[in-house]
Design an enzyme around this catalytic site. Structure first.
Site, PDB file in Angstrom:
ATOM      1  N   ALA A  87       0.860  -1.184   0.000  1.00  0.00           N
ATOM      2  CA  ALA A  87       0.000   0.000   0.000  1.00  0.00           C
ATOM      3  C   ALA A  87       0.895   1.233   0.000  1.00  0.00           C
ATOM      4  O   ALA A  87       2.061   1.159   0.394  1.00  0.00           O
ATOM      5  CB  ALA A  87      -0.879  -0.020   1.240  1.00  0.00           C
ATOM      6  N   GLY A 126       0.922  -5.127   0.784  1.00  0.00           N
ATOM      7  CA  GLY A 126      -0.233  -5.185  -0.110  1.00  0.00           C
ATOM      8  C   GLY A 126       0.125  -5.783  -1.464  1.00  0.00           C
ATOM      9  O   GLY A 126      -0.733  -6.343  -2.145  1.00  0.00           O
ATOM     10  N   GLU A 129      -0.100  -9.362  -0.916  1.00  0.00           N
ATOM     11  CA  GLU A 129      -1.522  -9.699  -0.742  1.00  0.00           C
ATOM     12  C   GLU A 129      -2.248  -9.692  -2.087  1.00  0.00           C
ATOM     13  O   GLU A 129      -3.126 -10.508  -2.334  1.00  0.00           O
ATOM     14  CB  GLU A 129      -2.169  -8.694   0.223  1.00  0.00           C
ATOM     15  CG  GLU A 129      -1.617  -8.850   1.641  1.00  0.00           C
ATOM     16  CD  GLU A 129      -2.106  -7.751   2.573  1.00  0.00           C
ATOM     17  OE1 GLU A 129      -1.730  -6.588   2.350  1.00  0.00           O
ATOM     18  OE2 GLU A 129      -2.859  -8.055   3.507  1.00  0.00           O
ATOM     19  N   GLU A 149       4.527  -5.574   7.107  1.00  0.00           N
ATOM     20  CA  GLU A 149       3.719  -4.527   7.747  1.00  0.00           C
ATOM     21  C   GLU A 149       4.065  -4.325   9.214  1.00  0.00           C
ATOM     22  O   GLU A 149       3.955  -3.218   9.743  1.00  0.00           O
ATOM     23  CB  GLU A 149       2.223  -4.848   7.610  1.00  0.00           C
ATOM     24  CG  GLU A 149       1.643  -4.590   6.236  1.00  0.00           C
ATOM     25  CD  GLU A 149       1.772  -5.756   5.272  1.00  0.00           C
ATOM     26  OE1 GLU A 149       2.607  -6.654   5.534  1.00  0.00           O
ATOM     27  OE2 GLU A 149       1.060  -5.779   4.259  1.00  0.00           O
TER      28      GLU A 149
HETATM   29  C1  3H9 Z   1       0.740  -2.262   3.419  1.00  0.00           C
HETATM   30  O1  3H9 Z   1       0.949  -2.788   2.371  1.00  0.00           O
HETATM   31  C2  3H9 Z   1      -0.569  -2.380   4.148  1.00  0.00           C
HETATM   32  C3  3H9 Z   1      -1.481  -3.423   3.565  1.00  0.00           C
HETATM   33  O2  3H9 Z   1      -1.240  -4.678   4.155  1.00  0.00           O
HETATM   34  C4  3H9 Z   1      -2.932  -3.123   3.882  1.00  0.00           C
HETATM   35  C5  3H9 Z   1      -3.542  -1.938   3.308  1.00  0.00           C
HETATM   36  C6  3H9 Z   1      -5.043  -1.818   3.548  1.00  0.00           C
HETATM   37  N1  3H9 Z   1       4.610   3.506   0.001  1.00  0.00           N
HETATM   38  O3  3H9 Z   1      13.269   2.008   0.256  1.00  0.00           O
HETATM   39  P1  3H9 Z   1      13.674   2.783  -0.950  1.00  0.00           P
HETATM   40  C7  3H9 Z   1       9.314   5.050  -1.393  1.00  0.00           C
HETATM   41  S1  3H9 Z   1       1.887  -1.296   4.186  1.00  0.00           S
HETATM   42  C8  3H9 Z   1       5.045   4.737  -0.319  1.00  0.00           C
HETATM   43  O4  3H9 Z   1      14.667   3.857  -0.804  1.00  0.00           O
HETATM   44  P2  3H9 Z   1      14.896   0.448  -2.097  1.00  0.00           P
HETATM   45  C9  3H9 Z   1      10.420   5.422  -0.422  1.00  0.00           C
HETATM   46  O5  3H9 Z   1       9.943   6.302   0.562  1.00  0.00           O
HETATM   47  C10 3H9 Z   1       3.277  -1.339   3.105  1.00  0.00           C
HETATM   48  N2  3H9 Z   1       6.336   4.994  -0.651  1.00  0.00           N
HETATM   49  O6  3H9 Z   1      14.123   1.828  -2.150  1.00  0.00           O
HETATM   50  C11 3H9 Z   1      11.438   6.045  -1.344  1.00  0.00           C
HETATM   51  O7  3H9 Z   1      11.006   7.362  -1.636  1.00  0.00           O
HETATM   52  P3  3H9 Z   1      12.069   8.516  -1.952  1.00  0.00           P
HETATM   53  C12 3H9 Z   1       4.024  -2.600   3.197  1.00  0.00           C
HETATM   54  C13 3H9 Z   1       7.184   3.972  -0.651  1.00  0.00           C
HETATM   55  O8  3H9 Z   1      15.127   0.053  -3.483  1.00  0.00           O
HETATM   56  C14 3H9 Z   1      11.296   5.217  -2.620  1.00  0.00           C
HETATM   57  O9  3H9 Z   1      10.008   4.619  -2.559  1.00  0.00           O
HETATM   58  N3  3H9 Z   1       5.209  -2.548   2.372  1.00  0.00           N
HETATM   59  C15 3H9 Z   1       6.791   2.678  -0.329  1.00  0.00           C
HETATM   60  O10 3H9 Z   1      16.042   0.523  -1.141  1.00  0.00           O
HETATM   61  C16 3H9 Z   1      12.327   4.153  -2.745  1.00  0.00           C
HETATM   62  O11 3H9 Z   1      12.328   3.375  -1.557  1.00  0.00           O
HETATM   63  C17 3H9 Z   1       6.415  -2.211   2.876  1.00  0.00           C
HETATM   64  O12 3H9 Z   1       6.565  -2.024   4.044  1.00  0.00           O
HETATM   65  C18 3H9 Z   1       5.426   2.453   0.002  1.00  0.00           C
HETATM   66  N4  3H9 Z   1       4.955   1.228   0.301  1.00  0.00           N
HETATM   67  O13 3H9 Z   1      13.853  -0.578  -1.459  1.00  0.00           O
HETATM   68  C19 3H9 Z   1       7.555  -2.128   1.888  1.00  0.00           C
HETATM   69  N5  3H9 Z   1       7.868   1.860  -0.393  1.00  0.00           N
HETATM   70  O14 3H9 Z   1      12.731   8.109  -3.213  1.00  0.00           O
HETATM   71  C20 3H9 Z   1       8.211  -0.784   1.984  1.00  0.00           C
HETATM   72  C21 3H9 Z   1       8.907   2.635  -0.766  1.00  0.00           C
HETATM   73  O15 3H9 Z   1      11.230   9.728  -2.040  1.00  0.00           O
HETATM   74  N6  3H9 Z   1       9.244  -0.578   1.000  1.00  0.00           N
HETATM   75  N7  3H9 Z   1       8.497   3.908  -0.927  1.00  0.00           N
HETATM   76  O16 3H9 Z   1      13.015   8.520  -0.778  1.00  0.00           O
HETATM   77  C22 3H9 Z   1      10.455  -1.172   1.055  1.00  0.00           C
HETATM   78  O17 3H9 Z   1      10.716  -2.030   1.881  1.00  0.00           O
HETATM   79  C23 3H9 Z   1      11.498  -0.722   0.066  1.00  0.00           C
HETATM   80  O18 3H9 Z   1      11.120   0.538  -0.400  1.00  0.00           O
HETATM   81  C24 3H9 Z   1      11.726  -1.642  -1.161  1.00  0.00           C
HETATM   82  C25 3H9 Z   1      12.690  -0.950  -2.142  1.00  0.00           C
HETATM   83  C26 3H9 Z   1      12.343  -2.970  -0.679  1.00  0.00           C
HETATM   84  C27 3H9 Z   1      10.450  -1.919  -1.889  1.00  0.00           C
END
Ligand code: 3H9
Length: 711
Positions: A87, A126, A129, A149
């Site tokens: 999400a 998400g 999911e 999450e």
């Molecule tokens: C969820 O899914 C809830 C659901 O179960 C239910 C809903 C009803 N959203 O980390 P990076 C941005 S909760 C918005 O540096 P990498 C991040 O801020 C979510 N923005 O890259 C950054 O922005 P900026 C569960 C996001 O290559 C840019 O993307 N998911 C999100 O080192 C690059 O990120 C997670 O917890 C997001 N979801 O790593 C996964 N994700 O360039 C969270 C990233 O402005 N994400 N951004 O600084 C990660 O773990 C890592 O970003 C990922 C890539 C491994 C994907």
């Protein structure tokens, strides 16, 4: 659209243009037909988070392909660096916009045509999911799948807690969801989370072939929600959940999310699917609206923001870093070296004597071998890292390196001497860094004829483990040296926080008042164990006295002009855990117990210094007394421009001092309880104990304006 990674461009080039039928293009979704197979590609940089544009794109693309009788199956794939990263975290706390994730998922799950998720890089939260509502999942070998999450203080709220247990059983599902652990494609295949591992670089083609095969075989439309086998076996096994609770209590003390996760997975086992989904929703909303999750979401973005310095140019080419020099092979120098070796960067390690050099290299080898024993790296990697070290007793060898990091003991004259020598030896563009934790970097830089090349790189101990790196920008450090150092820190996996020059930089400076107040309150009548318990209950791993005992009272280099408890303890041979006694007595298993001798020493020191005794402070009073001054120091650091932003201070405290992440760090915590309350508390303390508690001007200003310290 960057489709090269998974072989889309090549395939698309081979197609008859008439075959590529663009029904519709939204900003995030692109759809086409490959014969009988519809392909939906989501392209929403940077990480294809499931924000409103992506949800709209999915909704209209799936509806269109559902209604097209020529389409027999659909492949869902993402462009760019990753499959959906979950999400959109920045949308939480805002008014939800339709279509909601649940609506889109219901549409896909009930489409009436097979849907195949084609996964590359990561399918997280998400995103995972969403893959689970598809009928089939294929992934390239390098893909990872997980539900992280919990790290945001949440639970998977789009069916993850209900569908994953149906695929792999509640025990394994809890293992993944409670700890936010991700698995690679091979493990996902073995566990039944995905149906096929396809070739790297040919994801789309092989996903389409898989879809065509499903159509040709006329396979029934399996849905994860209909699976019963895995959860049926786990009914009447409450021990699964008791074990999960015991594990969570040990590893995630103070966090709210784990208990809700366990309850949601229990619901998956005990309730019909739709009721389980309803229960998951309630438990998710409770967490989403909690201060803990707000703090952890804030921290997610804070960590990513920390490395950014507005207006800084990218690192210039002449500051390319191919070899690093480290001066000092002690605990700090050895740990620092390991960061570079592990990242494949050669290190010239300098010491004054062969014996010290051998000892230092021996410790590095032992650390790597321990990691290999625990299965974290292979024996080959141990040797690869060790081969990258060039031991040296000759400072002249540092003429070959691109960055020098000095890690000798904390004496200005020694450091200045080293930097004056480096000035003569180092390459013209080399970065000259000091690992000092409190000395003035401007004064060190002044020992050279090139202060623009000098800065602080302050690692935290153990330097090979701790993720925080304070990058200390001295008055004359050039922008290019700063930019190259920031780039280097992310190459070695550190979270860099930029600090200006001041005593203790950000983390040590802001946490000093906590120690000072801890030492003060024990002289006023509160016991060290009460202080430690108050901070432990607040969420720190250890209180200040237990920490000092662990580190060793003799290594804390601080002398005061008056009689102190610490000095008396040292005189009594109580150096901390290593000597069996410090602020606490320790048994053979290093279990602490309160000490009568310590109580006597405290009483004597208090009497000699004429300190008035008070009833012991309770938990709440201790938190105010020890932590409001920390917030105050943070506000001073901010108003002096030592930190770039309040969130950098929070990152430094969380990563450097184990400040509990579920409070967001001292600045976010202060915002959550209200700055007016902090100001009132500080003023009351200033009245009782003196002007050092007077609230910082910035704190007063923000409080009066009803503003926050954090964005
Ligand atoms: C969820 O899914 C809830 C659901 O179960 C239910 C809903 C009803 N959203 O980390 P990076 C941005 S909760 C918005 O540096 P990498 C991040 O801020 C979510 N923005 O890259 C950054 O922005 P900026 C569960 C996001 O290559 C840019 O993307 N998911 C999100 O080192 C690059 O990120 C997670 O917890 C997001 N979801 O790593 C996964 N994700 O360039 C969270 C990233 O402005 N994400 N951004 O600084 C990660 O773990 C890592 O970003 C990922 C890539 C491994 C994907």
């Amino acid at each position: 659209m960057d489709l090269q990674n998974f072989g889309m461009t090549a395939t698309a080039n081979r197609l008859d243009p008439d075959e590529i039928w663009n029904i519709q293009m939204t900003s995030a979704a692109h759809q086409e037909k490959r014969g009988e197979i519809g392909v939906i590609t989501i392209d929403s940089p940077p990480v294809n988070a499931l924000g409103i544009n992506v949800r709209r794109g999915l909704d209209s693309a799936f509806r269109a392909l559902r209604d097209d009788p020529a389409v027999k199956a659909i492949v869902l794939i993402c462009a760019g660096r990753t499959f959906f990263a979950g999400a959109d975290i920045s949308e939480f706390g805002k008014e939800p916009q339709a279509p909601l994730l649940g609506d889109v998922f219901a549409l896909i799950e009930n489409l009436g045509k097979p849907v195949i998720a084609a996964i590359h890089c990561t399918a997280l939260g998400g995103g995972c999911e969403l893959a689970l509502v598809c009928n089939y999942r294929v992934a390239v070998p390098s893909a990872r799948i997980g539900l992280p999450e919990v790290k945001l203080g949440l639970l998977p709220g789009a069916g993850g807690t209900q569908r994953l247990p149906r695929l792999i059983g509640p025990e394994l599902a809890l293992d993944l969801i409670l700890f936010g652990r991700s698995i690679d494609a091979a493990e996902a295949l073995r566990l039944g989370v995905i149906d096929k591992v396809v070739s790297e670089g040919a994801l789309l083609d092989e996903a389409i072939a898989f879809a065509a095969e499903m159509v040709a075989q006329g396979k029934p439309l399996t849905r994860v929600r209909d699976r019963e086998d895995q959860i049926a076996q786990s009914r009447d096994h409450p021990e699964i959940f008791a074990a999960a609770r015991a594990r969570a209590a040990k590893t995630a003390r103070g966090f709210l999310a784990p208990e809700n996760i366990i309850k949601a997975v229990e619901a998956a086992v005990s309730l019909p699917f739709d009721e389980g989904m309803q229960r998951e929703r309630e438990l998710f909303v409770e967490l989403r609206d909690s201060t803990q999750s707000a703090a952890q979401r804030y921290y997610f973005f804070a960590e990513r923001k920390a490395g950014k310095v507005p207006g800084l140019p990218t690192a210039p080419a002449d500051l390319k870093i191919e070899r690093v020099g480290v001066i000092g092979a002690g605990t700090m120098g050895g740990g620092i070296s390991m960061n570079f070796l592990s990242a494949g960067i050669p290190v010239t390690l300098l010491e004054m004597s062969q014996e010290a050099l051998d000892r230092g290299i021996g410790v590095i080898r032992r650390n790597y071998e321990n990691s290999a024993r625990r299965g974290r790296i292979s024996d080959v990697e141990v040797e690869r890292c060790m081969d990258l070290i060039t031991p040296s007793l000759d400072m002249g060898d540092l003429g070959e390196v691109d960055v020098v990091i000095e890690a000798v003991f904390e004496r200005m004259d020694v450091k200045q001497d080293i930097f004056a020598k480096l000035d003569k030896i180092a390459k013209p563009h080399a970065i000259l860094a000091t690992n000092t934790s409190f000395l003035n970097v401007d004064e060190i830089a002044a020992a050279t004829s090139r202060p623009e090349s000098v800065l602080g790189l302050h690692f935290f101990s153990p330097a090979n483990v701790m993720r925080l790196l304070e990058v200390v920008r001295a008055a004359r450090t050039s922008e290019s040296v700063l930019a190259a150092s920031m780039a280097l820190s992310s190459r070695i996996g550190k979270v860099a926080v930029v600090s200006g020059v001041c005593d203790g930089f950000i983390a040590n400076r802001i946490m000093t008042p906590r120690r000072e107040q801890a030492e003060a309150v024990i002289l006023e009548g509160t016991t060290p164990q009460d202080v430690d318990k108050a901070l432990y209950d607040f969420g720190f791993t250890m209180g200040p006295f237990a920490t000092m005992d662990l580190v060793g009272l003799d290594v804390i280099d601080r002398s005061e002009p008056y009689r102190t408890v610490k000095a008396d303890l040292l005189k009594a041979g109580r150096r901390g855990q290593k000597s069996g006694a410090g602020y606490y007595d320790y048994d053979e298993s290093r279990r602490p117990s309160p000490s009568e001798l310590v109580a006597k020493i405290i009483a004597e020191v208090a009497a000699e210094r004429g300190i008035v005794q008070h009833p012991p402070l309770n938990q709440e009073e201790l938190v105010c007394r020890l932590l409001y001054p920390v917030v105050n120091e943070g506000a001073r650091i901010l108003q002096e421009g030592i930190a770039q932003r309040a969130s950098d201070i929070d990152v430094a405290c969380i990563l450097g001092y184990g400040w509990p992440v579920y409070t967001g760090g001292p600045m976010f915590w202060a915002d959550s309880i209200g700055l007016a309350q902090i100001v009132t508390g500080l003023r009351a303390m200033a009245e009782r104990f003196g002007s050092q508690f007077e609230p910082a001007e910035l704190l007063v200003r923000k409080s009066e304006a009803g503003d926050r310290l954090t964005d």
